[in-house]
Design an enzyme around this catalytic site. Sequence first.
Site, PDB file in Angstrom:
ATOM      1  N   PHE A 229       0.821  -1.223   0.000  1.00  0.00           N
ATOM      2  CA  PHE A 229       0.000   0.000   0.000  1.00  0.00           C
ATOM      3  C   PHE A 229       0.847   1.262   0.000  1.00  0.00           C
ATOM      4  O   PHE A 229       0.429   2.303   0.500  1.00  0.00           O
ATOM      5  CB  PHE A 229      -0.968   0.019   1.195  1.00  0.00           C
ATOM      6  CG  PHE A 229      -1.860  -1.188   1.267  1.00  0.00           C
ATOM      7  CD1 PHE A 229      -2.693  -1.503   0.208  1.00  0.00           C
ATOM      8  CD2 PHE A 229      -1.873  -2.003   2.387  1.00  0.00           C
ATOM      9  CE1 PHE A 229      -3.520  -2.615   0.257  1.00  0.00           C
ATOM     10  CE2 PHE A 229      -2.696  -3.126   2.446  1.00  0.00           C
ATOM     11  CZ  PHE A 229      -3.514  -3.429   1.379  1.00  0.00           C
TER      12      PHE A 229
ATOM     13  N   ALA B  61       0.955  -2.314 -13.247  1.00  0.00           N
ATOM     14  CA  ALA B  61       0.418  -3.309 -14.180  1.00  0.00           C
ATOM     15  C   ALA B  61       0.641  -2.888 -15.625  1.00  0.00           C
ATOM     16  O   ALA B  61       1.167  -3.647 -16.439  1.00  0.00           O
ATOM     17  CB  ALA B  61      -1.073  -3.515 -13.915  1.00  0.00           C
TER      18      ALA B  61
ATOM     19  N   GLU C 110      -5.323   1.965  -7.380  1.00  0.00           N
ATOM     20  CA  GLU C 110      -5.636   3.065  -6.456  1.00  0.00           C
ATOM     21  C   GLU C 110      -6.998   3.688  -6.722  1.00  0.00           C
ATOM     22  O   GLU C 110      -7.550   4.369  -5.856  1.00  0.00           O
ATOM     23  CB  GLU C 110      -4.553   4.145  -6.548  1.00  0.00           C
ATOM     24  CG  GLU C 110      -3.199   3.616  -6.124  1.00  0.00           C
ATOM     25  CD  GLU C 110      -2.113   4.669  -6.147  1.00  0.00           C
ATOM     26  OE1 GLU C 110      -1.224   4.603  -5.302  1.00  0.00           O
ATOM     27  OE2 GLU C 110      -2.140   5.561  -7.021  1.00  0.00           O
TER      28      GLU C 110
END
Lengths: 317, 730
Positions: B245, B515, B695
Amino acid sequence: MRPFSYEKAATPAAAASAAAKNPHAKFIAGGTNLLDLMKLEIEKPAHLIDVNGLALDKVEATPEGGLRIGALVRNTDLAAHDKVRKDYPLLSRALLAGASGQLRNKATTAGNLLQRTRCPYFYDTNQACNKRAPGTGCGALAGFSRQLAVIGTSNTCIATHPSDMAIAMRALDAVVDTVQPDGAQRHVAIADFHTLPGDKPQVENVLKPGELITSVTLPKPVGGAQVYHKVRDRASYAFALVSVGMIVQKDGTGRLAVGGVAPKPWRVEAADAELPRGAKAVAAKLFAGAKPTHDNEFKIALTERVIEASLADLRRA
Amino acid sequence: MKFTQTEGKNRTDRQKVIGKATPRIEGALKATGKATYAYEWHDIAPKPAFGYVLGAAIAKGRITSMDTSGAESSAGVLAVVTAENAGPLDKGNFNVVKLLAGPEIQHYHQAIAVIVARTFEEARAGATKIKVRYASEPGVYDLEVAKETAVKPPARWGNEPDSAAGDFAGAFAAAPFKIDATYHTPAHSHAMMEPFASIAAWKGDELTVWTANQMIAWSRADLAKTLKMPPEKVRVVSPYVGGGFGGKLWIRADVLLAALGARAAKRPVKVALPRPMMANNTVHRPATIQRVRLGAGKDGKITAFAHENWAGNQKGGSTETATLASRALYAGANRMTSNRNATLDLPEGNAMRAPGDAPGSMAFEIAIDEIAEKVGLDPVEFRVINDTQVNPEKPAQTYSTRKLIQCLKTGAEKFGWSKRNAKPGAVRDGNWLVGLGVATAYRGAPTMNSGARVRIESSGRVIVETDMTDIGTGSYTIIGQTAAEMMGVPLDRVDVRLGDSNFPVSAGSGGQFGAVSATSGVYAACLKLREAIATKLGVAADTLEIDDGFAVAGSKRVALGEVAGTEGLSAEDKIEFATDREKHLHYTFGAHFVEVGVHAITSEVRVRRMLAVCHAGRILNPPAARNQIIGAMTMGVGAALMEELVVDKKVGFFVNHDLASYEVPVHADIPHQECVFLDDEDPTVSPMKALGVGELGICGVSAAVANAVYNATGKRVRDYPITIDKLMRT
Ligand SMILES: Cc1cc2nc3c(=O)[nH]c(=O)nc-3n(C[C@H](O)[C@H](O)[C@H](O)COP(=O)(O)OP(=O)(O)OC[C@H]3O[C@@H](n4cnc5c(N)ncnc54)[C@H](O)[C@@H]3O)c2cc1C
Ligand code: SF4
């Protein structure tokens, strides 16, 4: 964590006398509270007496029509016990509102009564705390006290007793049965079992050195409608901001004990008497003389509301 | 490979593997306990000693004396390392405070020693025998007070602290409807499952660390810099990470102290931070105070938009730029934003999931609800009216894709929004007041250069190596899917190896760029490998087809393993993003819908239903993307209702520094959650045509909860978390 020696006790009296011989001994039952505190150097026993082998794990009917709960009965088993669910549903509900499934599988009746406060300053050995290190001051009074007690406190300590189970037992007028190092037995009303901090917040109950809890006895069922309403910041797995264990009879009379607000399960007989007049009247008597902090004064109004909600639930049921 | 212009048709469009719902390829390893997390390299680093970290007992001041003799003679203790005997240390580029302090103390629980012993218990017992004397100094711990002396921070990641367009003051004064409200968001703890943990081993002057880290290359460089040694001599290994995180973007005390401890004890050393040290020893999301002023016309159009933010950090630390999203999310010609940073002596503040936008949206997405009500418009409708396809601060800049209206409308339809009663406190279900809330999710879709190496073995297996990390997000699987798609092999013939500084440098995991960037790097390496195959077969690359493990060109059809031969065939490349980022705004969007129940008597809050409708470019692996969104929604419920690192303003520390007192949502707090992705592809950002999702989900969701609470009760709490006591006081 300090090195410690370990023994398994053979009988309750032997456990008590072994404990009396060693001033730094502690009993260990489920260990869910004691081991955590030992790892943090908050409890520092030099010797552990394991009581798990003692045959104190039964729930039995008493000749008086009540129930004797062995000191080692696990919270899970007690909550699921047929007689408890049927005759003392308040106790079952309070137990299930506490901790988590895994913890309840380990936690014992006696250990639950004797669990220590969750005051965050008590848990941090760098901070001042009269309960952990007498005479060092109270970090919470000067700092963050939202979780802590509003009544029964002193200038030295405002910690709460965190047990849910004990709230139900207080409302049910349970009796704590013990054995002393000389083999003598004692029966202490739960009302008198936990003590207020006064100028000795490190003392939390009336147990004498070495004294072992053998069982908790419930008097015969009182009937009535029973609720346990626990309010917290998340829906599960959290200690109470406020909890109310309440029993109300058809005629509107009843009794209640409150958690999250005091250093012991909080019950005021004069408040019980106000139940027919409603939440406001009850709360006024419960909290006469309360000394909340800025952070936790909401607990007084919240308790009143929880009582009101519990009464409303009972009326509907 | 340089990515310079909008991508045309490419092989990823086949979507035979990419875009298909794919279970995690490393899932079985994790479920059976065989995935080695940082603390678990028992085979490779056998018989390590254990390091226990001693944290400072004060928040600010100096160590005046430190007697370690008791620890040194304690049973099993092998070494005690402090700033005094550690040798010269530098500080990493990404670290603000020192990871090993002394004599100066900058914050509570800052590490001042590591005690190395044969067992964990001996190390911990040794730690209690160190006698430290401190001279405390007064510190500043209260943002409300420090706010008055806050200053304009420097630009960070290209973002200026202030912005303005048009005439805010004039437009606000003239607006027929306006609100002016101040919101508070507290400090948050990452509270990831796996604590910071590392094992370190030296071989001569070479150091290997097995650690839990999101950004391998940055961390290798910072660890080498801190230890004043060449980066080539440091190897960082972090193939499995139990949540980060943002907390694990940089190195922390565990890895440095493991390295120092291993050097002193002359054997491998493992160090994990105990949970109660996580909040104060490491980093957190800083608290903010935000003022939002909005003006709107009778038609519901925003005419004036101001968002000012105050946060604090250690000297030299960055600020929590809560206003960035306000600059471009909604239309309106007259606007201003500003960020001011105060110096605090609390632990170091740093990135946590959607830094800036998560707390920013907690404030301004309530403000939007407030102004919509003032104007008398439904909050979905209000957001639709104020949609913009251009950057309102710089209208020449357009969004590459923006389907916010579609997200809102699809969500409203699915959620039954039309049944919402606009009048607060009007809907009851037994003792529960019921309310619905909505908010926009909005988060940038950045990219970072990213490299990979892809090899075909004689067996026909495809091996991908990149220092990309998988922090629980599913990187292994989408990288495997990319390689399978590109190399024309089934997914089960691909091996993905991640998180090792011996592999090509990747984007790493952060800022929801991981990603899209890492898979693009793999895409680039695969293209190169296809060229190598063509060369080997003596055909032109554009005539080469690869399918089902066979390379086909003209009449040739050769198994990939055969092409590779016994040597294997490998290629390495990296994607370099040279897109003109000024032309387009690249963002991901969503709409959050939340239903809550608030107990009419006790004010207990229960979330009853949640829905997010998102668009984030091509979705590479739908269940993994959904997992990111609903995880973030859960985190947002925590921020809305319970999460707060409470500051003791006298002592100067986060008081509730364990998981019993820093409460995060449990299962009982989370109801049915639904997540829908709109069909989407964004060819302007990368050859993968994807954006990020890690996010997006947390942005706006807390405000949607807050807005639902308002709709249920008529109580507007602007000070998070929305706890019972605050509802009672409002
Ligand atoms: C994360 C967490 C959450 C929790 N949440 C809740 C909650 O919501 N509500 C709640 O009520 N509780 C909660 N608990 C506390 C839990 O109920 C107690 O830890 C448990 O009941 C203690 O029982 P034990 O048998 O494990 O006690 P132990 O840890 O074994 O002992 C506790 C104390 O009792 C003494 N002792 C044990 N048996 C005897 C005996 N027979 N005679 C004399 N002394 C004895 C021990 O010496 C020790 O001092 C939580 C605990 C944890 C760790
Ligand atoms: S309230 Fe009691 S337990 Fe808490 S810090 Fe004060 S003395 Fe210690």
